[in-house]
Structure formats: structure tokens, C-alpha cells
Write an enzyme that holds these catalytic residues in place. Structure first.
Site, PDB file in Angstrom:
ATOM      1  CG  HIS A 273     -28.173  80.944  82.046  1.00 43.87           C
ATOM      2  ND1 HIS A 273     -29.410  80.502  81.627  1.00 43.87           N
ATOM      3  CD2 HIS A 273     -28.389  81.552  83.240  1.00 43.87           C
ATOM      4  CE1 HIS A 273     -30.327  80.840  82.511  1.00 43.87           C
ATOM      5  NE2 HIS A 273     -29.746  81.471  83.503  1.00 43.87           N
TER       6      HIS A 273
ATOM      7  CE  LYS B 120     -29.713  77.513  84.805  1.00 47.86           C
ATOM      8  NZ  LYS B 120     -28.795  78.573  85.084  1.00 47.86           N
TER       9      LYS B 120
ATOM     10  CG  ASP C  10     -19.249  56.828  86.029  1.00 47.82           C
ATOM     11  OD1 ASP C  10     -18.231  57.484  86.316  1.00 47.82           O
ATOM     12  OD2 ASP C  10     -19.831  56.076  86.824  1.00 47.82           O
TER      13      ASP C  10
ATOM     14  CE  LYS D  41     -33.825  78.598  83.281  1.00 52.34           C
ATOM     15  NZ  LYS D  41     -34.321  79.868  83.701  1.00 52.34           N
TER      16      LYS D  41
ATOM     17  CG  ASP E 244     -48.660  70.319  67.819  1.00 52.55           C
ATOM     18  OD1 ASP E 244     -49.302  71.309  68.196  1.00 52.55           O
ATOM     19  OD2 ASP E 244     -48.199  70.199  66.677  1.00 52.55           O
TER      20      ASP E 244
END
Length: 341
Positions: A87, A89, A94, A267, A272
Site C-alpha cells: 500500500h 506510495k 537520484d 493519513k 502536540d
């Protein structure tokens, strides 16, 4: 833009790729680099990308792009394996620049949807030695898919910028082969470390018991615990399951917000004013225990402040869910009440 800057190699890894406008724009950029003699290696998940056309893959391959599926069904022992999805991504250029986030390669991730006003997602551009850690993740996934090493990869960071936007950075790499439930431990550690606020953005809200307990503990000691979830589902079964957990969290005093401005897929964890985590891991059992995932943890006052401002804008475009509320999506009121019981 980052692909166009490559001088030696480009590594690409996505859960979903589509043969549409966005998918083809990326394909054209990769093929252009491959024709220049730049090494281009492209991994995609075979289940997540099951709808990608054969002609799309053949076109990339003919241009010199090495494109491979991440296949967890090696051999005949388990030919119907649908779990253990990759899952992640990621994009690496380079060994110096990388991108990690929640979006895939398809038109919906650019907000081109008939069923949502726009698509809300987040990724982070990384410089410095942290990119070598992202590259190492790709190297492991590539070895699984190809049984080969990255011969051209640059692992020397002596001439690289030693900062990531003035942040300290680390990577939380998780997967089903972990000896410990590290994705759960990541969320639990964030909840236990929080003293003032713990804000979590997740498109799928199906936490495990440990996450529920640690989130509840944080709220009980006075931490501002908020969860941002979608009001428009892209996965109906997970959305329905999330309605049950939404009620459990609300009963514990945790605020659950439903994003109203379109589809929400980011996500993100904010602890804090000290720490932000961004990447591919959802607060659901599949991400926690079955998927190969990656999150980048960044510690830097300026960056964390930017993440806080980003989430404040998201909460301003959301509605606070309350116990007894009916789901906002049309046609969901009856099903929502059944699942929430």
C-alpha cells in the site's frame, strides 16, 4: 516536476495506477526519462492496480521503463492470496529527493470525480539522508518483485543536504512480516506521548483494540484527541464498519469530525507541537496488520506548525459528529443506525 530533474534514476512505487489522464501524464514523464537513458523502475501492487490496462504496461515497457507488479502470490502454495498488499506510495529521484504520501496515480486523486467535489490528500517532499531510507524501502520491495538489487543506486549521502526542511526525520516501515505489530505501536506511541493534542486524519476508521485503548487513555488524561474521517465513502464496507467505531470513540470523549468538502484520503498524525507523521498508513486493521506501509515522522517546529495549520483548515471544513447523529451520506441513515448499535 521531480521526475523531470532526474539525471541517473527514478524509482516509483504505488498501490494503484490507472490508465487515465493523471496516470498517462506520469507515464509520459517516465518514458521520456527512460528514452534519455535514465534508469526507471516502477513497482505497482497487482491487486490495487487490477484495472490497469495491458496496453498501458506494454507502452511503458516498450519505452524502456522496467515495470513490475508487487506479487505476494509467488508459487502455487496460495494462488488466491488477496491480503498482504503493498500500500506504499513513493517516488525517489537520484537518491537525493523523495516523495511519500497517501495519493495514488489516478484521476480521482486530482479531484476529477463525479461523486465528490474534490479529493483531499497529503504528501511530503523530502531532501537529505532520509531519502536514502526511503530508497532502502524501495530496494527491499524491488528485490521481492525482481529478485535483483538496484545496481545503479547511489547510497552515498556525503554530498547531500543534511536537512529535511530543518527537520529531524525518521521512517516507520511496517508490514505483515513484522515480528511485532509496529503499525499499532506507532499509533499507540503517539497517543502515549501526547500531552496537549493528538490529531489523526484517516480515510478508514477501523482501529484495533490497542489503538482504541491508548486513544481513550490520552483523552482521559486531558489530551485534545480528534479524528478526521470522511463523510463521503470510497469504500462502503469500511465506511460502515467505521460508524461503529465512531460511536465507541465518541463514548470515550474523543471528537470525530467528518470532512464535508469532498473525499478525504490523507493519513496524518499530529502530536502536540512537536511531531507530525505523514504517509500511507490508515487507522484500520488492514493497514495495521496486513498491508506493507510507510510513514515519515518529522520533528521541526516550523514544519509541525504547517501541518497543524493544514489540519485546522480541514477541521474547519468538517462537521463534528455527535452521538445519535445519522450518517450524512444519502441513503445511509438506516444502515448507519444498524451498524452503530
Amino acid at each position: 516536476l521531480q521526475i523531470s530533474k532526474a539525471t541517473r534514476y527514478v524509482y516509483v512505487e504505488f498501490y494503484i495506477i490507472r490508465d487515465d489522464e493523471i496516470g498517462n501524464r506520469v507515464a509520459e514523464a517516465l518514458m521520456a526519462k527512460a528514452r534519455q537513458g535514465i534508469v526507471v523502475r516502477f513497482l505497482y501492487d497487482e491487486i490495487g492496480s487490477w484495472r490497469v490496462s495491458r496496453s498501458y504496461l506494454q507502452r511503458l515497457s516498450a519505452a524502456g521503463v522496467e515495470i513490475r507488479p508487487f506479487n505476494t502470490r509467488h508459487g502455487l502454495a496460495n494462488p488466491f492470496q488477496l491480503n498482504f498488499r503493498n500500500h506504499r506510495k513513493m517516488l525517489i529521484v537520484d537518491g537525493r529527493v523523495s516523495i511519500v504520501g497517501g495519493f495514488n496515480l489516478g484521476d480521482e486523486y486530482a479531484g476529477k470525480l463525479s461523486w465528490a467535489k474534490h479529493w483531499r490528500d497529503t504528501a511530503v517532499l523530502l531532501h537529505g539522508p532520509i531519502t536514502l531510507k526511503i530508497q532502502a524501502i524501495f530496494a527491499g520491495d524491488y528485490y521481492w518483485a525482481a529478485r535483483q538489487d538496484l545496481r545503479e543506486a547511489d547510497w552515498d549521502n556525503s554530498d547531500k543536504d543534511q536537512s529535511t526542511g530543518m527537520c529531524n526525520a525518521s521512517v516507520c516501515v511496517t508490514g505483515p512480516a513484522d515480528l511485532q505489530p509496529r503499525a499499532t505501536m506507532m499509533f499507540a506511541s503517539a497517543a502515549l506521548a501526547a500531552r496537549e493534542r493528538l490529531w489523526i486524519s484517516t480515510p478508514y476508521l477501523v482501529p484495533d483494540e490497542t489503538c482504541l485503548v491508548t486513544l481513550t487513555m490520552a483523552c482521559a488524561r486531558g489530551v485534545d484527541v480528534r479524528i478526521l474521517a470522511p463523510s463521503v465513502p470510497d469504500q462502503w464496507a469500511v465506511y460502515l464498519a467505521g460508524l461503529h467505531y465512531e460511536v465507541e470513540l465518541q463514548r470515550a470523549g474523543i471528537q470525530v469530525y467528518r470532512y464535508q468538502a469532498g473525499a478525504m484520503h490523507q493519513k496524518c498524525i499530529l502530536v502536540d507541537d512537536k511531531l507530525a507523521l505523514l504517509g500511507s498508513t490508515n487507522l484500520d486493521n488492514r493497514s495495521l496488520h496486513l498491508n506493507f506501509e510507510v510513514m515519515v515522522a518529522l520533528e521541526g517546529r516550523e514544519f509541525v506548525s504547517q501541518v497543524a495549520t493544514m489540519l485546522e483548515r480541514d477541521f474547519a471544513q468538517s462537521s463534528l459528529a455527535r452521538l445519535g447523529d445519522r450518517p450524512a451520506h444519502p441513503g445511509m441513515s438506516i444502515l448507519g443506525r444498524i451498524v452503530a448499535r
